[in-house]
Write an enzyme that holds these catalytic residues in place. Structure first.
Site, PDB file in Angstrom:
ATOM      1  N   ASP A  17      36.365  46.983  27.297  1.00 43.89           N
ATOM      2  CA  ASP A  17      36.613  47.094  28.897  1.00 43.89           C
ATOM      3  C   ASP A  17      37.130  48.548  29.211  1.00 43.89           C
ATOM      4  OD1 ASP A  17      36.372  46.207  31.283  1.00 43.89           O
ATOM      5  OD2 ASP A  17      38.114  44.914  31.207  1.00 43.89           O
ATOM      6  N   GLU A  29      33.427  39.025  40.262  1.00 41.52           N
ATOM      7  CA  GLU A  29      34.944  38.285  40.430  1.00 41.52           C
ATOM      8  C   GLU A  29      35.016  38.128  41.889  1.00 41.52           C
ATOM      9  OE1 GLU A  29      37.627  39.988  38.163  1.00 41.52           O
ATOM     10  OE2 GLU A  29      39.216  38.790  39.000  1.00 41.52           O
ATOM     11  N   LYS A  77      32.356  47.331  29.522  1.00 38.70           N
ATOM     12  CA  LYS A  77      32.409  47.021  30.985  1.00 38.70           C
ATOM     13  C   LYS A  77      33.169  47.940  31.623  1.00 38.70           C
ATOM     14  CE  LYS A  77      34.944  43.275  32.374  1.00 38.70           C
ATOM     15  NZ  LYS A  77      35.684  43.916  33.434  1.00 38.70           N
ATOM     16  N   ASP A 104      40.731  44.559  29.982  1.00 41.41           N
ATOM     17  CA  ASP A 104      41.936  45.247  30.376  1.00 41.41           C
ATOM     18  C   ASP A 104      42.861  44.484  30.826  1.00 41.41           C
ATOM     19  OD1 ASP A 104      40.895  44.476  32.958  1.00 41.41           O
ATOM     20  OD2 ASP A 104      41.098  46.898  33.618  1.00 41.41           O
ATOM     21  N   SER A 105      42.690  43.279  30.780  1.00 44.93           N
ATOM     22  CA  SER A 105      43.525  41.986  31.226  1.00 44.93           C
ATOM     23  C   SER A 105      44.447  41.671  30.102  1.00 44.93           C
ATOM     24  CB  SER A 105      42.857  40.692  31.666  1.00 44.93           C
ATOM     25  OG  SER A 105      41.892  40.333  30.770  1.00 44.93           O
ATOM     26  N   GLU A 149      34.382  48.629  36.035  1.00 41.87           N
ATOM     27  CA  GLU A 149      34.405  47.964  37.337  1.00 41.87           C
ATOM     28  C   GLU A 149      33.763  49.117  38.518  1.00 41.87           C
ATOM     29  OE1 GLU A 149      38.463  46.879  38.260  1.00 41.87           O
ATOM     30  OE2 GLU A 149      38.590  45.594  36.523  1.00 41.87           O
TER      31      GLU A 149
HETATM   32  O1  KIV Z   1      39.800  42.194  31.925  1.00 40.55           O
HETATM   33  C1  KIV Z   1      39.411  41.012  32.245  1.00 40.55           C
HETATM   34  O2  KIV Z   1      39.972  40.033  31.658  1.00 40.55           O
HETATM   35  C2  KIV Z   1      38.050  41.007  33.069  1.00 40.55           C
HETATM   36  C3  KIV Z   1      37.798  39.601  33.332  1.00 40.55           C
HETATM   37  C4  KIV Z   1      38.413  38.871  34.739  1.00 40.55           C
HETATM   38  C5  KIV Z   1      36.376  39.371  33.872  1.00 40.55           C
HETATM   39  O3  KIV Z   1      37.665  42.069  33.676  1.00 40.55           O
END
Ligand code: KIV
Length: 289
Positions: free
Chosen positions: A109, A207, A139, A70-71, A141
């Site tokens: 994500d 993290e 993934k 999600d980055s 959180e």
């Molecule tokens: O979205 C992302 O890039 C992340 C990493 C920082 C692990 O969750």
């Protein structure tokens, strides 16, 4: 029915083709390979990727996992944080990456708000990443509080990587970008790690967790740990590629190591192109029909 193992089952497990070496059958990275790597002490590598070319390059270099994080929100789409990005924005990026790899495991994500409401919401969102975008796993959180969501997904056929410690989607609850699990609060992070493993996660990203805490968790868990700002003792490491390869400049988190300076290379290229066009030296006769 033939009982012969498939080419994939018999192929040696290792990095993908490099240089001009003859193409070997490429064996896809699976969840059990990551567990085996942890057991034999082989480090696991993960980078973010959000498009075709970076995915191809990192895959051919031998990366184990590619995270379409999600980055993308603040590394591709121009937002300040990861909070605004939507499922509909992430799906095409994830699809581009999953279409472009031969070996790496592609991690979709789940963005903020797409799974926290209920296990059912999480399941339906994760199914979109698997079906519409070709992700190999997802993934999400959160620690112990996300156990019911992780359980629902894994029982429904979706492998899950949990993300604990500092979780950027909860930035406003956590009071900003801060190391989690210092001092007395280390027990909470350790409990989170155990809870996500118990719920069925096959790996956990940690993290901004103190190195000693990450080391203890790595030793206590059966599943692999992948660190970002969690010290050297995790089973693997992940970085955002724009940070690691210098696509951007400016303030960088302490945990980032910059390996190359892509921004300078691109700037040099752009400046040379502009000068050529302004000076009428491009296109030349060799570029002209
Ligand atoms: O979205 C992302 O890039 C992340 C990493 C920082 C692990 O969750």
């Amino acid at each position: 029915m033939s009982t012969n193992p498939s080419a994939e089952e018999t192929a040696p497990y290792g990095t993908g083709p490099a240089g001009n070496a003859p193409a070997k059958p490429v064996r896809k990275v699976r969840t059990h390979h990551l567990r085996d790597m942890k057991q034999r002490g082989e480090k696991i590598t993960m980078l973010t990727s959000y498009d075709m070319y970076s995915a191809q390059i990192f895959d051919e270099a031998g990366i184990d996992l590619l995270l379409v994080g999600d980055s993308a929100s603040n590394n591709v789409l121009g937002n300040e944080t990861s909070l605004p990005v939507t499922v509909d924005e992430l799906l095409p990026l994830t699809r581009a990456v999953s279409r472009s790899v031969k070996r790496a495991m592609v991690v979709g994500d789940l963005p903020f708000g797409s799974y926290q409401a209920s296990p059912e919401q999480g399941y339906l969102t994760a199914v979109r990443f698997m079906k519409e975008a070709g992700a190999h796993c997802v993934k999400l959180e959160g620690g112990a509080e996300m156990a019911p969501v992780i359980k629902k997904l894994t029982e429904g056929g979706i492998p899950v990587i949990a993300h604990i410690g500092f979780t950027p989607q909860s930035e406003h609850v956590l009071g900003g970008y801060r190391v989690q699990g210092r001092g007395d609060t280390s027990d909470r992070i350790i409990d989170d790690a155990k809870a996500v493993q118990e719920a069925g996660a096959f790996a956990v990203v940690m993290e901004m967790v103190p190195g000693e805490v990450a080391d203890q968790i790595t030793k206590e868990l059966d599943i692999p740990t992948i660190g970002i700002g969690a010290g050297p003792d995790c089973d693997g490491q992940v970085l955002v590629w724009q940070d690691a390869f210098g696509m951007r400049s400016g303030k960088m988190a302490r945990f980032v190591k910059q390996y190359v300076d892509v921004k300078s290379v691109l700037t040099e290229g752009a400046e040379a192109y502009i000068a050529d066009v302004k000076g009428s030296t491009f296109p030349g006769p060799e570029h002209t029909f």
